[in-house]
Enzyme design. Structure first.
Site, PDB file in Angstrom:
ATOM      1  NE  ARG A   1      -4.269  -1.348   0.041  1.00  0.00           N
ATOM      2  CZ  ARG A   1      -4.405  -2.385  -0.797  1.00  0.00           C
ATOM      3  NH1 ARG A   1      -3.434  -2.702  -1.632  1.00  0.00           N
ATOM      4  NH2 ARG A   1      -5.525  -3.076  -0.806  1.00  0.00           N
TER       5      ARG A   1
ATOM      6  CD  GLU B   1      -2.574   3.625  -5.327  1.00  0.00           C
ATOM      7  OE1 GLU B   1      -3.603   3.128  -5.822  1.00  0.00           O
ATOM      8  OE2 GLU B   1      -1.745   2.971  -4.695  1.00  0.00           O
TER       9      GLU B   1
ATOM     10  CG  HIS C   1      -2.998  -0.397  -6.742  1.00  0.00           C
ATOM     11  ND1 HIS C   1      -3.327   0.250  -5.584  1.00  0.00           N
ATOM     12  CD2 HIS C   1      -3.012  -1.714  -6.435  1.00  0.00           C
ATOM     13  CE1 HIS C   1      -3.552  -0.623  -4.617  1.00  0.00           C
ATOM     14  NE2 HIS C   1      -3.366  -1.835  -5.121  1.00  0.00           N
TER      15      HIS C   1
HETATM   16  C1  GLV Z   1      -4.781  -5.061  -4.202  1.00  0.00           C
HETATM   17  O1  GLV Z   1      -4.043  -4.162  -3.902  1.00  0.00           O
HETATM   18  C2  GLV Z   1      -5.626  -5.766  -3.298  1.00  0.00           C
HETATM   19  O2  GLV Z   1      -5.669  -5.421  -2.095  1.00  0.00           O
HETATM   20  O3  GLV Z   1      -6.329  -6.688  -3.743  1.00  0.00           O
END
Ligand code: GLV
Length: 327
Positions: free
Chosen positions: A239, A268, A287
């Site tokens: 994260r 983000e 991401h």
């Molecule tokens: C991706 O970052 C998730 O948490 O699935």
């Protein structure tokens, strides 16, 4: 029996949506960007279940506005730091998530980032696509060796372990740190349990695999970056907020570490004015660590499994707040 109402905050795999449509009225947010907090607040007041993504702000304010009949919040992601779990739990709403299915896909992607950054593949490919093919030269686009280097893993859950498994093929020394020691895995994976200080000072590659919590928020700050090797490369597929972005800018501008590959960022999307976007030794992706066709399909089905269980008043197969069942 009254038809159940479901809201999905983005278009997910059509097979998963069809399963829901067979017994519920399904409303899908058509946009590519997340619905606003205000919109979510209005929607959640009208439905029996909701499928969410990690970009949706399921704040205390939103969850407090839920229809008293809301039976389930089902998140199509393993992480759920966008959801105020405390409020959901207080209200007795089960929150589902999708652990496990994306482990190998995320570990593959972590390795893709690590290798690209180490061997400057992103930089080289960009030059070639811009028509710059520098003649072979002893120091043209030279990078770092991965084979035999030391890999540090912060957070040794499913994904951290899967990253370690791959590292064995590269004959790496593998260090890990985690709130829990995994003695059984230490022999199997040939990994060494370390303190955070040891991992910071010894790793050539440092990969983050912790979830976001009060303890891991800005875990990688100025002081910790200063403990790393000048030649170290930092990889983050966990994260964004695990790294303090201002501290990272400082470390990269001042050559405190050698580079970073980031699939996640705080915030983000990364702001267009961020100096990191203009650094050759920084590789940033939007991401996408879990973004394989197969995995996204399985995540959608898992989210639907959780949703259906919730609507039927059954225990969610993958529940982020199982404490609601012991109340
Ligand atoms: C991706 O970052 C998730 O948490 O699935």
């Amino acid at each position: 029996m009254q038809t159940k109402k479901i809201f999905i905050t983005r278009n997910i795999h059509p097979d998963a949506v069809s399963r829901l449509k067979s017994f519920a009225e399904v409303d899908i947010w058509p946009g590519e960007t997340p619905p606003s907090e205000e919109f979510l607040k209005q929607k959640i007041a009208q439905v029996d279940g909701v499928i969410t993504l990690l970009t949706d702000p399921l704040t205390s304010n939103v969850i407090s506005s839920a229809n008293p009949g809301l039976k389930v919040i089902s998140q199509m992601a393993v992480g759920y730091d966008n959801i105020d779990i405390k409020t959901a739990t207080e209200k007795g709403i089960p929150v589902g998530h999708t652990p496990g299915v994306l482990t190998e896909t995320c570990a593959d992607f972590t390795w893709a980032l690590l290798l690209s950054l180490a061997r400057r593949i992103h930089e080289a490919a960009l030059e070639v696509s811009q028509g710059i093919w520098k003649p072979w030269g002893p120091d043209v686009l030279v990078g770092y060796d991965v084979y035999g280097a030391t890999l540090g893993i912060i957070g040794f859950g499913r994904i951290g372990q899967a990253v370690a498994r791959r590292a064995r093929g590269f004959n790496m020394r593998i260090l890990y740190t985690d709130p829990e020691r995994h003695i059984d895995l230490e022999n199997e994976l040939n990994v060494e349990f370390c303190t955070l200080d040891e991992i910071l000072s010894q790793s050539d590659f440092l990969s983050l695999h912790t979830y976001l919590s009060e303890t891991t928020y800005h875990l990688i700050n100025k002081e910790r970056l200063a403990q790393m090797k000048k030649t170290a490369l930092l990889i983050n597929t966990s994260r964004g907020s695990v790294i303090d972005p201002t501290a990272l800018e400082w470390a990269l501008i001042n050559k405190v570490i050698a580079g970073a590959a980031l699939d996640v960022f705080e915030p983000e999307p990364i702001p267009a004015e961020s100096p990191l976007l203009r650094m050759k030794n920084v590789l940033i992706t939007p991401h996408i660590a879990s973004a394989s066709i197969h995995t996204r399909q399985r995540m959608a089905h898992m989210a639907v499994d959780n949703l259906i269980a919730g609507l039927e008043g059954k225990r969610l197969p993958f529940c982020a707040n199982p404490q609601i069942y012991s109340k």
